[in-house]
Design a protein around this motif. Structure first.
Motif, PDB file in Angstrom:
ATOM      1  N   GLY A 201      11.173  -8.272   1.197  1.00  0.00           N
ATOM      2  CA  GLY A 201      11.576  -7.537  -0.001  1.00  0.00           C
ATOM      3  C   GLY A 201      11.674  -8.342  -1.273  1.00  0.00           C
ATOM      4  O   GLY A 201      11.867  -7.758  -2.348  1.00  0.00           O
ATOM      5  N   CYS A 202      11.551  -9.691  -1.203  1.00  0.00           N
ATOM      6  CA  CYS A 202      11.636 -10.519  -2.411  1.00  0.00           C
ATOM      7  C   CYS A 202      10.314 -11.193  -2.742  1.00  0.00           C
ATOM      8  O   CYS A 202      10.231 -11.945  -3.714  1.00  0.00           O
ATOM      9  N   LEU A 203       9.276 -10.949  -1.948  1.00  0.00           N
ATOM     10  CA  LEU A 203       8.027 -11.698  -2.071  1.00  0.00           C
ATOM     11  C   LEU A 203       7.320 -11.382  -3.392  1.00  0.00           C
ATOM     12  O   LEU A 203       6.948 -10.248  -3.657  1.00  0.00           O
ATOM     13  N   SER A 204       7.118 -12.429  -4.203  1.00  0.00           N
ATOM     14  CA  SER A 204       6.450 -12.236  -5.488  1.00  0.00           C
ATOM     15  C   SER A 204       5.123 -12.983  -5.576  1.00  0.00           C
ATOM     16  O   SER A 204       4.280 -12.632  -6.401  1.00  0.00           O
ATOM     17  N   HIS A 205       4.931 -14.029  -4.753  1.00  0.00           N
ATOM     18  CA  HIS A 205       3.685 -14.801  -4.776  1.00  0.00           C
ATOM     19  C   HIS A 205       3.156 -14.948  -3.344  1.00  0.00           C
ATOM     20  O   HIS A 205       3.846 -15.491  -2.479  1.00  0.00           O
ATOM     21  N   LEU A 206       1.932 -14.463  -3.129  1.00  0.00           N
ATOM     22  CA  LEU A 206       1.315 -14.533  -1.805  1.00  0.00           C
ATOM     23  C   LEU A 206      -0.048 -15.210  -1.938  1.00  0.00           C
ATOM     24  O   LEU A 206      -0.931 -14.718  -2.649  1.00  0.00           O
ATOM     25  N   ASN A 207      -0.201 -16.343  -1.264  1.00  0.00           N
ATOM     26  CA  ASN A 207      -1.437 -17.125  -1.338  1.00  0.00           C
ATOM     27  C   ASN A 207      -2.098 -17.142   0.037  1.00  0.00           C
ATOM     28  O   ASN A 207      -1.571 -17.737   0.978  1.00  0.00           O
ATOM     29  N   LEU A 208      -3.260 -16.489   0.142  1.00  0.00           N
ATOM     30  CA  LEU A 208      -4.026 -16.437   1.391  1.00  0.00           C
ATOM     31  C   LEU A 208      -5.418 -17.014   1.193  1.00  0.00           C
ATOM     32  O   LEU A 208      -6.352 -16.680   1.913  1.00  0.00           O
ATOM     33  N   ARG A 209      -5.533 -17.881   0.237  1.00  0.00           N
ATOM     34  CA  ARG A 209      -6.807 -18.487  -0.123  1.00  0.00           C
ATOM     35  C   ARG A 209      -7.404 -19.261   1.061  1.00  0.00           C
ATOM     36  O   ARG A 209      -6.692 -19.881   1.837  1.00  0.00           O
ATOM     37  N   ASN A 210      -8.731 -19.195   1.174  1.00  0.00           N
ATOM     38  CA  ASN A 210      -9.460 -19.983   2.177  1.00  0.00           C
ATOM     39  C   ASN A 210      -9.023 -19.663   3.605  1.00  0.00           C
ATOM     40  O   ASN A 210      -8.592 -20.535   4.354  1.00  0.00           O
ATOM     41  N   ASN A 211      -9.118 -18.380   3.951  1.00  0.00           N
ATOM     42  CA  ASN A 211      -8.892 -17.940   5.320  1.00  0.00           C
ATOM     43  C   ASN A 211     -10.129 -17.162   5.784  1.00  0.00           C
ATOM     44  O   ASN A 211     -11.214 -17.306   5.217  1.00  0.00           O
ATOM     45  N   HIS A 212      -9.959 -16.318   6.817  1.00  0.00           N
ATOM     46  CA  HIS A 212     -11.079 -15.529   7.341  1.00  0.00           C
ATOM     47  C   HIS A 212     -10.803 -14.033   7.227  1.00  0.00           C
ATOM     48  O   HIS A 212     -11.247 -13.248   8.056  1.00  0.00           O
TER      49      HIS A 212
END
Length: 421
Positions: A201-212
């Motif tokens: 509920g507090c997530l403001s930045h999500l980085n999933l760069r360079n995955n599949h």
């Protein structure tokens, strides 16, 4: 039974002398266990509170000694235990809600004098210094050998980076970190995202760069991320499309989808009214959606996409004469801005109305239209534009819809006049 949390002990007699508590808790470990009373030579159940300044701890008898529990904010990790003797309030905060509930249940049983065999008792011993350190808020794990396999992540984490660890899925232990604001899972082997990421509920930045990653689910778009997510990095994955519901993430300020296989951007991308930084370089975009005109960006990068060369004579006609009754009725609903919903009309008609196209005349068309593309200078929607190609251009094709042959004819006339000048 042990509990790690912040503790402030307030003496209820202090206001009598014109004094107040500090209003700030200290990190502590609370234990419930038996202790031998040397005076009576009998064992009683005590509460032991150990802090960094007093690692040996202070003991408080529990049996028939709790006046009241205050648990209104237990779901937030907060509670207060009021003792009769001494007259103190033990204020607990920053605790894991489930652990706090279990601890308070044990304290209630001890207060009632329940058999010690039914209580989850601990040994009342001094604590180690590391047990009473301030809660950890940031953690970076940058190699597989450092990844925790047997221990949990600190519950208090606000920023977590786990990169280069060859993760093939999101560790469910991460999804219990309710204070998490920044989650960086870049440079792993993740193929699919669990919908429960939306429960952070507090997530403001999500980085999933360079995955599949091959998809971004509708469930995530419809979760609490709608209200919290400001930055999303999906670059260097294997995405071919983003769902229409993606445009429900209306708090997004930064979106990176470079180096994927996107053949189109979401139809209603213009609904991302707070978006300021968009990077979609090196995809398979041939044309931009009409709604792209509504964006107001600070920085835009669309380099390396195989954009078509707009030609007003190159068109797709999806018109029949006369117009079907359903098209006429749907246009009327959209043009009159009539309220609609699945409780009023069939769901498939709602879906059609959701992707209504706007003609250059301002009227709406649904499934009957003529489609073409026009050139748009990207500086119309962004202050800074990375060149679209190696030729130094900043123009890109954008979809254009026409509700009738008349509107399309007017468009052709104006296009030919501009070309003749």
């Amino acid at each position: 039974m042990k509990l790690q949390c912040d503790v402030e002990i307030l003496n209820r007699q202090l206001p009598t002398y014109g004094m107040k508590g500090r209003g700030k808790g200290m990190r502590a470990v609370l234990s419930i266990g038996k202790h031998l009373d040397k005076t009576s030579q009998r064992s009683h159940v005590y509460l032991l509170i150990c802090t960094a300044k007093d690692r040996a701890g202070s003991k408080y008898k529990l049996k028939d000694n709790i006046e009241k529990f205050f648990t209104w904010f237990v779901e937030e990790g907060k509670a207060t235990v009021r003792l009769k003797e001494p007259a103190v309030d033990i204020c607990l905060s920053k605790a894991d809600p489930n652990s706090l509930k279990n601890f308070l249940s044990a304290a209630r049983l001890a207060d009632r004098g329940s058999e010690t065999s039914s209580l989850p008792l601990s040994t009342l011993t001094p604590v180690r210094a590391r047990d009473v350190e301030q809660p950890k808020k940031r953690l970076s794990i940058l190699s597989k050998k450092d990844y925790p396999l047997t221990s949990n992540f600190p519950y208090s984490l606000e920023q977590l980076q786990v990169s280069w660890c060859k993760l093939t899925r999101v560790d469910m232990r991460m999804l219990s970190l309710k204070a998490l604001r920044v989650l960086d899972l870049s440079s792993n082997h993740i193929k699919k995202l669990p919908a429960t990421i939306g429960d952070l509920g507090c997530l403001s930045h999500l980085n999933l760069r360079n995955n599949h990653l091959e998809s971004f689910s509708e469930a995530l778009c419809l979760s609490t991320l709608q209200k919290t997510l400001h930055s999303l990095d999906l670059a260097h994955n294997q995405l071919r499309s983003l769902p229409p519901e993606f445009c429900q993430l209306r708090e997004l300020v930064t979106l990176k989808v470079d180096d994927n296989q996107l053949v189109c951007l979401p139809f209603h991308i213009g609904r991302l009214s707070k978006l300021r930084f968009l990077s979609a370089a090196h995809n398979q975009l041939s044309v931009l959606p009409m709604d792209f005109r509504k964006l107001s960006l600070e920085n835009l990068d669309l380099f390396g996409n195989p954009f078509i060369q707009p030609n007003p004579l190159d068109h797709t006609i999806k018109l029949t004469f006369p117009l079907p009754l359903q098209e006429i009725a749907s246009r009327a609903v959209a043009n009159q801005r009539t309220v609609f919903g699945p409780q009023l009309i069939p769901a498939h008609l709602c879906r059609d109305l959701e992707v209504a196209k706007i003609c250059c005349c301002g009227q709406v068309c649904i499934s009957q239209y003529i489609q073409s593309s026009v050139s748009m200078n990207l500086h119309q929607v962004s202050h800074t534009v990375v060149l679209v190609d190696n030729m130094g251009g900043t123009d890109a094709p954008i979809q254009q819809y026409f509700c009738s042959l008349t509107c399309y004819s007017h468009f052709l006339d104006s296009s030919l006049q501009r070309a003749a000048r």
